[in-house]
Motif scaffolding. Structure first.
Motif, PDB file in Angstrom:
ATOM      1  N   GLY A   9     -53.861  11.640 -40.038  1.00  0.00           N
ATOM      2  CA  GLY A   9     -54.573  12.300 -41.121  1.00  0.00           C
ATOM      3  C   GLY A   9     -54.623  13.808 -41.040  1.00  0.00           C
ATOM      4  O   GLY A   9     -55.160  14.453 -41.941  1.00  0.00           O
ATOM      5  N   ARG A  10     -54.067  14.394 -39.997  1.00  0.00           N
ATOM      6  CA  ARG A  10     -54.079  15.854 -39.848  1.00  0.00           C
ATOM      7  C   ARG A  10     -52.683  16.420 -40.019  1.00  0.00           C
ATOM      8  O   ARG A  10     -51.733  15.906 -39.435  1.00  0.00           O
ATOM      9  N   GLN A  11     -52.585  17.492 -40.766  1.00  0.00           N
ATOM     10  CA  GLN A  11     -51.306  18.203 -40.857  1.00  0.00           C
ATOM     11  C   GLN A  11     -51.034  18.855 -39.512  1.00  0.00           C
ATOM     12  O   GLN A  11     -51.904  19.501 -38.942  1.00  0.00           O
ATOM     13  N   GLN A  12     -49.831  18.671 -39.007  1.00  0.00           N
ATOM     14  CA  GLN A  12     -49.440  19.243 -37.722  1.00  0.00           C
ATOM     15  C   GLN A  12     -48.149  20.038 -37.885  1.00  0.00           C
ATOM     16  O   GLN A  12     -47.317  19.718 -38.736  1.00  0.00           O
ATOM     17  N   GLU A  13     -48.021  21.052 -37.047  1.00  0.00           N
ATOM     18  CA  GLU A  13     -46.797  21.851 -37.033  1.00  0.00           C
ATOM     19  C   GLU A  13     -46.377  22.028 -35.586  1.00  0.00           C
ATOM     20  O   GLU A  13     -47.183  22.444 -34.748  1.00  0.00           O
ATOM     21  N   ALA A  14     -45.160  21.668 -35.280  1.00  0.00           N
ATOM     22  CA  ALA A  14     -44.631  21.830 -33.927  1.00  0.00           C
ATOM     23  C   ALA A  14     -43.480  22.827 -33.981  1.00  0.00           C
ATOM     24  O   ALA A  14     -42.537  22.666 -34.759  1.00  0.00           O
ATOM     25  N   ASP A  15     -43.567  23.869 -33.172  1.00  0.00           N
ATOM     26  CA  ASP A  15     -42.534  24.906 -33.118  1.00  0.00           C
ATOM     27  C   ASP A  15     -41.629  24.705 -31.910  1.00  0.00           C
ATOM     28  O   ASP A  15     -42.011  24.065 -30.927  1.00  0.00           O
ATOM     29  N   ASP A  16     -40.450  25.274 -32.001  1.00  0.00           N
ATOM     30  CA  ASP A  16     -39.479  25.260 -30.897  1.00  0.00           C
ATOM     31  C   ASP A  16     -39.113  23.844 -30.453  1.00  0.00           C
ATOM     32  O   ASP A  16     -38.918  23.578 -29.256  1.00  0.00           O
ATOM     33  N   VAL A  17     -39.047  22.928 -31.400  1.00  0.00           N
ATOM     34  CA  VAL A  17     -38.634  21.554 -31.094  1.00  0.00           C
ATOM     35  C   VAL A  17     -37.128  21.564 -30.867  1.00  0.00           C
ATOM     36  O   VAL A  17     -36.367  22.079 -31.687  1.00  0.00           O
ATOM     37  N   TRP A  18     -36.701  21.020 -29.767  1.00  0.00           N
ATOM     38  CA  TRP A  18     -35.269  21.004 -29.473  1.00  0.00           C
ATOM     39  C   TRP A  18     -34.602  19.764 -30.056  1.00  0.00           C
ATOM     40  O   TRP A  18     -35.263  18.771 -30.350  1.00  0.00           O
ATOM     41  N   GLU A  19     -33.298  19.807 -30.221  1.00  0.00           N
ATOM     42  CA  GLU A  19     -32.562  18.772 -30.955  1.00  0.00           C
ATOM     43  C   GLU A  19     -32.770  17.362 -30.408  1.00  0.00           C
ATOM     44  O   GLU A  19     -32.898  16.414 -31.160  1.00  0.00           O
ATOM     45  N   GLY A  20     -32.780  17.209 -29.108  1.00  0.00           N
ATOM     46  CA  GLY A  20     -32.882  15.873 -28.516  1.00  0.00           C
ATOM     47  C   GLY A  20     -34.296  15.414 -28.247  1.00  0.00           C
ATOM     48  O   GLY A  20     -34.500  14.364 -27.648  1.00  0.00           O
ATOM     49  N   SER A  22     -37.834  13.726 -28.567  1.00  0.00           N
ATOM     50  CA  SER A  22     -38.308  12.510 -29.236  1.00  0.00           C
ATOM     51  C   SER A  22     -39.686  12.722 -29.845  1.00  0.00           C
ATOM     52  O   SER A  22     -40.438  13.615 -29.443  1.00  0.00           O
ATOM     53  N   LEU A  23     -40.015  11.870 -30.787  1.00  0.00           N
ATOM     54  CA  LEU A  23     -41.352  11.877 -31.360  1.00  0.00           C
ATOM     55  C   LEU A  23     -42.383  11.623 -30.263  1.00  0.00           C
ATOM     56  O   LEU A  23     -43.444  12.245 -30.245  1.00  0.00           O
ATOM     57  N   LEU A  24     -42.067  10.737 -29.337  1.00  0.00           N
ATOM     58  CA  LEU A  24     -42.978  10.438 -28.238  1.00  0.00           C
ATOM     59  C   LEU A  24     -43.299  11.700 -27.440  1.00  0.00           C
ATOM     60  O   LEU A  24     -44.457  11.987 -27.157  1.00  0.00           O
ATOM     61  N   TYR A  25     -42.287  12.457 -27.083  1.00  0.00           N
ATOM     62  CA  TYR A  25     -42.501  13.693 -26.324  1.00  0.00           C
ATOM     63  C   TYR A  25     -43.360  14.664 -27.126  1.00  0.00           C
ATOM     64  O   TYR A  25     -44.294  15.274 -26.600  1.00  0.00           O
ATOM     65  N   MET A  26     -43.050  14.792 -28.394  1.00  0.00           N
ATOM     66  CA  MET A  26     -43.794  15.725 -29.239  1.00  0.00           C
ATOM     67  C   MET A  26     -45.273  15.317 -29.326  1.00  0.00           C
ATOM     68  O   MET A  26     -46.161  16.172 -29.235  1.00  0.00           O
ATOM     69  N   LEU A  27     -45.537  14.031 -29.488  1.00  0.00           N
ATOM     70  CA  LEU A  27     -46.919  13.566 -29.576  1.00  0.00           C
ATOM     71  C   LEU A  27     -47.678  13.822 -28.277  1.00  0.00           C
ATOM     72  O   LEU A  27     -48.796  14.335 -28.288  1.00  0.00           O
ATOM     73  N   ARG A  28     -47.055  13.473 -27.171  1.00  0.00           N
ATOM     74  CA  ARG A  28     -47.748  13.570 -25.881  1.00  0.00           C
ATOM     75  C   ARG A  28     -47.836  15.005 -25.363  1.00  0.00           C
ATOM     76  O   ARG A  28     -48.900  15.455 -24.957  1.00  0.00           O
ATOM     77  N   GLU A  29     -46.726  15.707 -25.374  1.00  0.00           N
ATOM     78  CA  GLU A  29     -46.657  17.007 -24.706  1.00  0.00           C
ATOM     79  C   GLU A  29     -47.022  18.189 -25.604  1.00  0.00           C
ATOM     80  O   GLU A  29     -47.548  19.179 -25.123  1.00  0.00           O
ATOM     81  N   ARG A  30     -46.737  18.089 -26.876  1.00  0.00           N
ATOM     82  CA  ARG A  30     -47.026  19.208 -27.772  1.00  0.00           C
ATOM     83  C   ARG A  30     -48.365  19.062 -28.489  1.00  0.00           C
ATOM     84  O   ARG A  30     -49.038  20.045 -28.760  1.00  0.00           O
ATOM     85  N   PRO A  56     -44.084   0.097 -37.921  1.00  0.00           N
ATOM     86  CA  PRO A  56     -44.078   0.278 -36.465  1.00  0.00           C
ATOM     87  C   PRO A  56     -42.686   0.677 -35.958  1.00  0.00           C
ATOM     88  O   PRO A  56     -41.686   0.063 -36.332  1.00  0.00           O
ATOM     89  N   VAL A  57     -42.661   1.701 -35.126  1.00  0.00           N
ATOM     90  CA  VAL A  57     -41.411   2.163 -34.515  1.00  0.00           C
ATOM     91  C   VAL A  57     -41.684   2.525 -33.061  1.00  0.00           C
ATOM     92  O   VAL A  57     -42.810   2.852 -32.691  1.00  0.00           O
ATOM     93  N   CYS A  58     -40.644   2.468 -32.253  1.00  0.00           N
ATOM     94  CA  CYS A  58     -40.733   2.972 -30.879  1.00  0.00           C
ATOM     95  C   CYS A  58     -40.531   4.477 -30.960  1.00  0.00           C
ATOM     96  O   CYS A  58     -39.435   4.946 -31.288  1.00  0.00           O
ATOM     97  N   SER A  59     -41.573   5.224 -30.667  1.00  0.00           N
ATOM     98  CA  SER A  59     -41.494   6.678 -30.850  1.00  0.00           C
ATOM     99  C   SER A  59     -40.521   7.339 -29.884  1.00  0.00           C
ATOM    100  O   SER A  59     -40.076   8.459 -30.121  1.00  0.00           O
TER     101      SER A  59
END
Length: 201
Positions: A9-20, A22-30, A56-59
């Motif tokens: 429900g929240r708008q999020q913005e992630a910068d400097d995301v590298w090509e490879g 994963s969504l999982l990494y972005m959720l956990r680490e960023r 449902p997807v494997c992030s």
């Protein structure tokens, strides 16, 4: 690259995301959402399951760039997501007046049920969803590592099938591995959640 999307429900913005990445990494680490667990990183265990536009997807298998402009619900937002869904009259009651027919809920309908912001980004301090409470009540949690993925997957099952058979439950959760419980308590929890959902309809 920069990725703009909605998480719980929240708008999020992630910068400097590298090509490879994963969504999982972005959720956990960023974004600081550790609920989705990092285990196999090959889509085999289901511990990182989230809902992407309601599905449902494997992030770990979804590239971060693929979620641009899309909606993600993690286990942290599951209670709000379920509450909003119930308020819109779709508490998994297909075949009992829910209006979703034999094909389940469309992606467009599911997108409308995006979790709304709660007091805590991590989901703490809010009322649990039906499936979350059922997992606790049935003793379906041991180490808890697989639990977030199981909760997300089970919630989706009950959304499209209000009265699942044991075979339906086993099939829906077949992509989620648990090394502690022996699965019987997990099945009990889904049965319990389905029964409570049926009573509420």
């Amino acid at each position: 690259m920069r990725v703009n999307f909605t998480v719980n429900g929240r708008q999020q913005e992630a910068d400097d995301v590298w090509e490879g990445e994963s969504l999982l990494y972005m959720l956990r680490e960023r974004l600081g959402l550790p609920g989705s667990k990092n285990a196999c990183e090959q889509g085999e265990c289901g511990s990182c399951t989230v809902r992407l536009d309601g599905v449902p997807v494997c992030s770990c298998l979804v590239a971060a760039g693929q979620v641009e402009g899309r909606d993600v619900v993690t286990v942290e937002g599951l209670a709000d997501f379920a509450k909003q869904r119930e308020q819109h009259g779709h508490g998994g009651a297909c075949g009992t007046g829910g209006g979703c027919g034999s094909k389940g809920v469309s992606t467009d309908e599911a997108k409308k049920w995006a979790a709304k912001p709660a007091d805590s980004q991590t989901g703490e301090g809010i009322e649990l969803s039906n499936i979350q409470q059922a997992f606790i009540d049935a003793g379906a949690v041991q180490c808890g590592f697989c639990t977030p993925g199981l909760l997300v997957q089970a919630d989706e099952l009950l959304e499209r099938n209000a009265d699942p058979s044991d075979q339906d439950i086993r099939e829906a959760l077949s992509g989620n591995l648990c090394r502690c419980t022996g699965y019987e308590k997990i099945l009990d929890a889904v049965r319990l959640a389905a029964a409570r959902q049926g009573e509420a309809v």
